[in-house]
Motif scaffolding. Structure first.
Motif, PDB file in Angstrom:
ATOM      1  N   GLY A 322      43.033  88.846  44.626  1.00  0.00           N
ATOM      2  CA  GLY A 322      43.057  88.903  46.320  1.00  0.00           C
ATOM      3  C   GLY A 322      44.329  88.174  46.958  1.00  0.00           C
ATOM      4  N   ARG A 323      45.435  88.330  46.207  1.00  0.00           N
ATOM      5  CA  ARG A 323      46.676  87.801  46.749  1.00  0.00           C
ATOM      6  C   ARG A 323      47.020  88.663  48.119  1.00  0.00           C
ATOM      7  N   ASP A 324      46.339  89.673  48.367  1.00  0.00           N
ATOM      8  CA  ASP A 324      46.571  90.501  49.722  1.00  0.00           C
ATOM      9  C   ASP A 324      45.599  89.878  50.795  1.00  0.00           C
ATOM     10  N   GLY A 325      44.918  88.891  50.538  1.00  0.00           N
ATOM     11  CA  GLY A 325      44.002  88.245  51.189  1.00  0.00           C
ATOM     12  C   GLY A 325      42.583  88.906  51.565  1.00  0.00           C
ATOM     13  N   LEU A 326      42.666  90.017  50.927  1.00  0.00           N
ATOM     14  CA  LEU A 326      41.046  90.997  51.012  1.00  0.00           C
ATOM     15  C   LEU A 326      40.014  90.192  50.171  1.00  0.00           C
ATOM     16  N   PRO A 327      38.921  90.737  50.617  1.00  0.00           N
ATOM     17  CA  PRO A 327      37.874  90.018  49.614  1.00  0.00           C
ATOM     18  C   PRO A 327      37.766  90.117  48.250  1.00  0.00           C
ATOM     19  N   SER A 328      37.812  89.367  47.475  1.00  0.00           N
ATOM     20  CA  SER A 328      37.626  89.204  45.961  1.00  0.00           C
ATOM     21  C   SER A 328      36.765  88.218  45.457  1.00  0.00           C
ATOM     22  N   THR A 329      36.600  88.479  43.947  1.00  0.00           N
ATOM     23  CA  THR A 329      35.619  87.864  43.269  1.00  0.00           C
ATOM     24  C   THR A 329      36.207  86.987  42.164  1.00  0.00           C
ATOM     25  N   ALA A 330      35.618  85.542  42.166  1.00  0.00           N
ATOM     26  CA  ALA A 330      35.917  84.810  40.916  1.00  0.00           C
ATOM     27  C   ALA A 330      34.703  84.770  40.092  1.00  0.00           C
ATOM     28  N   TRP A 331      34.515  84.979  39.031  1.00  0.00           N
ATOM     29  CA  TRP A 331      33.364  85.013  38.507  1.00  0.00           C
ATOM     30  C   TRP A 331      33.478  84.211  36.958  1.00  0.00           C
ATOM     31  N   LEU A 332      32.575  83.656  36.610  1.00  0.00           N
ATOM     32  CA  LEU A 332      32.541  82.749  35.490  1.00  0.00           C
ATOM     33  C   LEU A 332      31.094  82.666  34.860  1.00  0.00           C
ATOM     34  N   ALA A 333      31.063  83.422  33.367  1.00  0.00           N
ATOM     35  CA  ALA A 333      29.888  83.208  32.785  1.00  0.00           C
ATOM     36  C   ALA A 333      30.029  81.922  31.826  1.00  0.00           C
ATOM     37  N   TYR A 334      28.865  81.033  31.892  1.00  0.00           N
ATOM     38  CA  TYR A 334      29.024  79.698  31.330  1.00  0.00           C
ATOM     39  C   TYR A 334      27.695  79.240  30.483  1.00  0.00           C
ATOM     40  N   GLY A 335      27.881  78.799  29.377  1.00  0.00           N
ATOM     41  CA  GLY A 335      26.535  78.319  28.891  1.00  0.00           C
ATOM     42  C   GLY A 335      26.739  77.077  27.907  1.00  0.00           C
ATOM     43  N   LEU A 336      25.672  76.735  27.110  1.00  0.00           N
ATOM     44  CA  LEU A 336      25.569  75.603  26.130  1.00  0.00           C
ATOM     45  C   LEU A 336      26.767  75.749  24.966  1.00  0.00           C
ATOM     46  N   ALA A 337      26.798  76.926  24.651  1.00  0.00           N
ATOM     47  CA  ALA A 337      27.958  76.995  23.306  1.00  0.00           C
ATOM     48  C   ALA A 337      29.506  76.653  23.975  1.00  0.00           C
ATOM     49  N   ASP A 338      29.690  77.084  25.251  1.00  0.00           N
ATOM     50  CA  ASP A 338      31.091  76.728  25.729  1.00  0.00           C
ATOM     51  C   ASP A 338      31.287  75.330  25.737  1.00  0.00           C
ATOM     52  N   VAL A 339      30.244  74.414  26.199  1.00  0.00           N
ATOM     53  CA  VAL A 339      30.447  73.064  26.021  1.00  0.00           C
ATOM     54  C   VAL A 339      30.542  72.485  24.776  1.00  0.00           C
ATOM     55  N   VAL A 340      29.706  72.985  23.716  1.00  0.00           N
ATOM     56  CA  VAL A 340      29.982  72.481  22.366  1.00  0.00           C
ATOM     57  C   VAL A 340      31.467  72.657  21.870  1.00  0.00           C
ATOM     58  N   GLN A 341      31.678  74.024  22.388  1.00  0.00           N
ATOM     59  CA  GLN A 341      33.165  74.669  21.757  1.00  0.00           C
ATOM     60  C   GLN A 341      34.311  73.604  22.396  1.00  0.00           C
ATOM     61  N   GLN A 342      34.255  73.426  23.726  1.00  0.00           N
ATOM     62  CA  GLN A 342      35.319  72.758  24.301  1.00  0.00           C
ATOM     63  C   GLN A 342      35.379  71.283  23.756  1.00  0.00           C
ATOM     64  N   ARG A 343      34.099  70.762  23.485  1.00  0.00           N
ATOM     65  CA  ARG A 343      34.126  69.476  23.003  1.00  0.00           C
ATOM     66  C   ARG A 343      34.631  69.311  21.788  1.00  0.00           C
ATOM     67  N   GLN A 344      34.343  70.279  20.875  1.00  0.00           N
ATOM     68  CA  GLN A 344      35.046  70.064  19.487  1.00  0.00           C
ATOM     69  C   GLN A 344      36.575  70.543  19.500  1.00  0.00           C
ATOM     70  N   MET A 345      36.983  71.342  20.223  1.00  0.00           N
ATOM     71  CA  MET A 345      38.432  71.655  20.499  1.00  0.00           C
ATOM     72  C   MET A 345      39.368  70.429  20.895  1.00  0.00           C
ATOM     73  N   ILE A 346      38.534  69.570  21.595  1.00  0.00           N
ATOM     74  CA  ILE A 346      39.293  68.437  22.155  1.00  0.00           C
ATOM     75  C   ILE A 346      39.368  67.353  21.143  1.00  0.00           C
ATOM     76  N   GLU A 347      38.274  67.160  20.508  1.00  0.00           N
ATOM     77  CA  GLU A 347      38.285  66.115  19.132  1.00  0.00           C
ATOM     78  C   GLU A 347      39.302  66.586  17.905  1.00  0.00           C
ATOM     79  N   THR A 348      39.597  67.911  17.820  1.00  0.00           N
ATOM     80  CA  THR A 348      40.230  68.361  16.919  1.00  0.00           C
ATOM     81  C   THR A 348      41.721  68.886  17.066  1.00  0.00           C
ATOM     82  N   SER A 349      41.773  68.585  18.443  1.00  0.00           N
ATOM     83  CA  SER A 349      43.312  68.946  19.067  1.00  0.00           C
ATOM     84  C   SER A 349      44.176  67.899  18.563  1.00  0.00           C
ATOM     85  N   GLU A 350      45.551  68.292  18.579  1.00  0.00           N
ATOM     86  CA  GLU A 350      46.606  67.325  18.136  1.00  0.00           C
ATOM     87  C   GLU A 350      46.947  66.244  19.280  1.00  0.00           C
ATOM     88  N   GLY A 351      47.601  65.213  18.745  1.00  0.00           N
ATOM     89  CA  GLY A 351      47.710  64.246  19.985  1.00  0.00           C
ATOM     90  C   GLY A 351      46.888  63.044  19.712  1.00  0.00           C
TER      91      GLY A 351
END
Length: 604
Positions: A322-351
């Motif tokens: 919607g860069r033109d200012g007209l109605p647009s949608t931001a939609w996200l599907a979110y579940g338990l596996a996403d949280v587990v996956q992201q927590r694991q990715m953080i712990e195994t990340s470099e740094g």
């Protein structure tokens, strides 16, 4: 009344009568030689903030941009406005670079685009020494920040610009930055003494929605077919395999979709990006490698099939709708596996631990946005340090979620995890086993490990399987449960102690019931761009779109380079009968009037 030079250029070149928001103040400040750091949302008109000062000041404006693949489109868009623009990057042949360099030295360029890598080349510095530079614009300035989501080491050298060219003003621009990120950008680019302009981050035309994951591929198809048929969109996935699988699935459903990720060869990526920009109704399925700097104004939806790593990333990606200012949608599907996956990715990340702690903070803010029972827009803007009223245009406003006392269910989950931890003996038990135990399901795995003999077996028959997954997900989001980085095994965290002991009440978000399926009548909703036009104007609009498509194809440029939908809507509504009347339409400057007037009037 006499026009300022900046306003005269805005009207003559770009065809707009007035500046929006902070644009006038920013443009005037830079045009008179001031440095600036600009935060403005995608679609807010950042590019005008350096393009107009470049045209007003003597010399050539040099734009530092990481978007090599898009430089040609940016130059084409400016050329269509009669602006003399060029670029220097690694995609050019030697004779092409030589032509641009000669034009720069001859004073025949208004704007020159450079990739940050080009500044490492000594010849580039010597070239700029010989030219008259009006300003340096550092686009996508969040790339300089290690706190942000897209660190780009080549940007670090840009702090030296003012040392070599101290008289040339600098303007750094980004669409996404918290106060902390903004301070780092200013420090790394030596812009602490510059004026900082922070526009409202609100994008009121975007409807934010976050849905529980329930067959996400089907949810995505339903979204496209029922709300955005035949319209352009971007679908973000976490992995390359998911990108390929989702794009193939959409094509199999008759939806034109293309994949984009770093594993594709450069030619395929470029071809797919070109098709997305130039053709109507293409859905781009991509990793976050795609999208920065995409100027396509009519992207009607951005969908996430995986949880973004940070609110900054989420905001940057959804802002491509919607860069033109007209109605647009931001939609996200979110579940338990996403949280587990992201927590694991953080712990195994470099740094180091500090880096992982920062990543955890970013994820926690994203989880808070997903789990909130309040207005999503209020929470989103609060993250960037801005206040807002309830918007009435997000899922939590349109269908307010309920909260419920989840203390006892949480205690049941935590007690089950504790008992599994004691009984594990090297075995791995994830969320599915926890739910089966609570609901008293005598599965083969339950019997094998004698989990039906646990005191917690069958104490959770009062809740559905999806409800238990929601409880576990929210306990993870609140860091009352932790997850093993290698095996995905749950453990109870210290923060859960007060809830376990009954000292703290735990209110949880109640999942909304599954929405009834839309009727399969096949009736398509009208395209957003024409939705509020009269039937007569909508018919003219579609004829103008068809004409624009033919012209764009002939010229080898995206359709929006010819005219934006908003301009065509105004033409279809006002029906100008002469070149003079056409020249009063917003978005039609002198060059476009000269180039396209006969074609438009012919259609009318």
């Amino acid at each position: 009344m006499e026009l300022t030079p900046e306003l005269e250029v805005l009207r003559r070149v770009f065809g707009y009568d007035e500046f929006r928001g902070d644009q006038a103040e920013i443009v005037a400040h830079v045009a008179t030689g001031g440095d600036a750091l600009v935060l403005m949302p995608t679609g807010g008109g950042k590019s005008l903030c350096y393009q107009i000062p470049s045209l007003v000041r003597p010399g050539t404006g040099v734009v530092i941009s990481p978007l090599i693949a898009l430089m040609q489109d940016q130059v084409d868009a400016l050329s269509a406005l009669g602006v003399r623009a060029g670029f220097l990057n690694s995609t050019q042949m030697p004779h092409e670079r030589q032509q641009v360099e000669q034009a720069l030295l001859a004073g025949e360029l208004d704007l020159l685009y450079l990739a940050p890598e080009r500044l490492r080349v000594p010849d580039t510095g010597r070239l700029l020494d010989q030219a008259k530079i009006s300003l340096f614009a550092i686009d996508e300035a969040h790339c300089v920040s290690q706190w942000g989501h897209d660190f780009r080491p080549d940007y670090l050298q840009l702090s030296h610009l003012h040392e070599r060219w101290p008289e040339v003003p600098r303007i750094a621009l980004t669409a996404t930055a918290t106060a902390e990120t903004r301070r780092e950008i200013a420090s790394r680019l030596d812009l602490e003494d510059a004026r900082h302009f922070v526009a409202s981050f609100d994008r009121p035309n975007i409807q934010y929605r976050i849905a529980p994951k329930d067959k996400p591929a089907k949810q995505l198809v339903d979204l496209i077919r029922t709300e955005h048929p035949g319209e352009a969109g971007i679908v973000y996935c976490l992995s390359r395999a998911s990108v390929e699988r989702t794009a193939a699935s959409l094509v199999g459903q008759g939806i034109p979709a293309l994949p984009y990720h770093a594993g594709l060869d450069a030619r395929t990526r470029a071809d797919n990006q070109s098709r997305f920009l130039r053709e109507d109704g293409i859905v781009m399925v991509a990793t976050i490698a795609f999208g920065m700097g995409i100027d396509k104004p009519d992207v009607r939806f951005v969908a996430h099939l995986d949880l973004p790593k940070s609110v900054e990333g989420y905001y940057q990606e959804t802002g491509r709708a919607g860069r033109d200012g007209l109605p647009s949608t931001a939609w996200l599907a979110y579940g338990l596996a996403d949280v587990v996956q992201q927590r694991q990715m953080i712990e195994t990340s470099e740094g180091d631990r500090a880096h992982k702690h920062r990543l955890g903070q970013h994820l926690n803010a994203m989880l808070a946005l997903c789990e909130t029972v309040d207005c999503r827009r209020v929470q989103l803007l609060r993250y960037f340090g801005q206040s807002a009223e309830r918007c009435g245009n997000c899922d939590t406003c349109l269908t307010p979620p309920e909260s419920w006392d989840g203390t006892v269910p949480a205690q049941k989950v935590l007690s089950t995890v504790i008992r599994l931890d004691r009984e594990r003996n090297g075995q791995r038990f994830g969320a599915g086993q926890i739910v089966d135990i609570l609901r008293g399901k005598e599965t083969e795995k339950v019997r094998q490990f004698r989990h039906d003999e646990l005191s917690v077996f069958g104490i959770g028959t009062d809740l559905a399987e999806s409800d238990w997954h929601s409880v576990i997900r929210q306990l993870l989001a609140r860091e009352m449960l932790t997850v093993d980085t290698r095996y995905g095994v749950f453990s109870v965290a210290e923060a859960a102690g007060p809830v376990l002991r009954g000292e703290q009440q735990l209110m949880l978000r109640k999942e909304p019931p599954r929405q009834a399926r839309r009727s399969g009548s096949g009736e398509r909703k009208p395209k957003v761009a024409a939705a509020d036009l009269s039937p007569e104007a909508a018919e003219v609009f579609e004829r103008l779109r068809a004409w624009r498509g033919e012209v764009a194809k002939e010229q080898g440029v995206p359709a929006y380079v010819v005219f934006h939908d908003a301009t065509l809507r105004e033409i279809a509504t006002r029906l100008p009968a002469s070149r003079e009347e056409l020249g009063t339409i917003s978005g039609i400057g002198e060059a476009k009037l000269e180039k396209y007037a006969d074609g438009v009037l012919g259609v009318l």
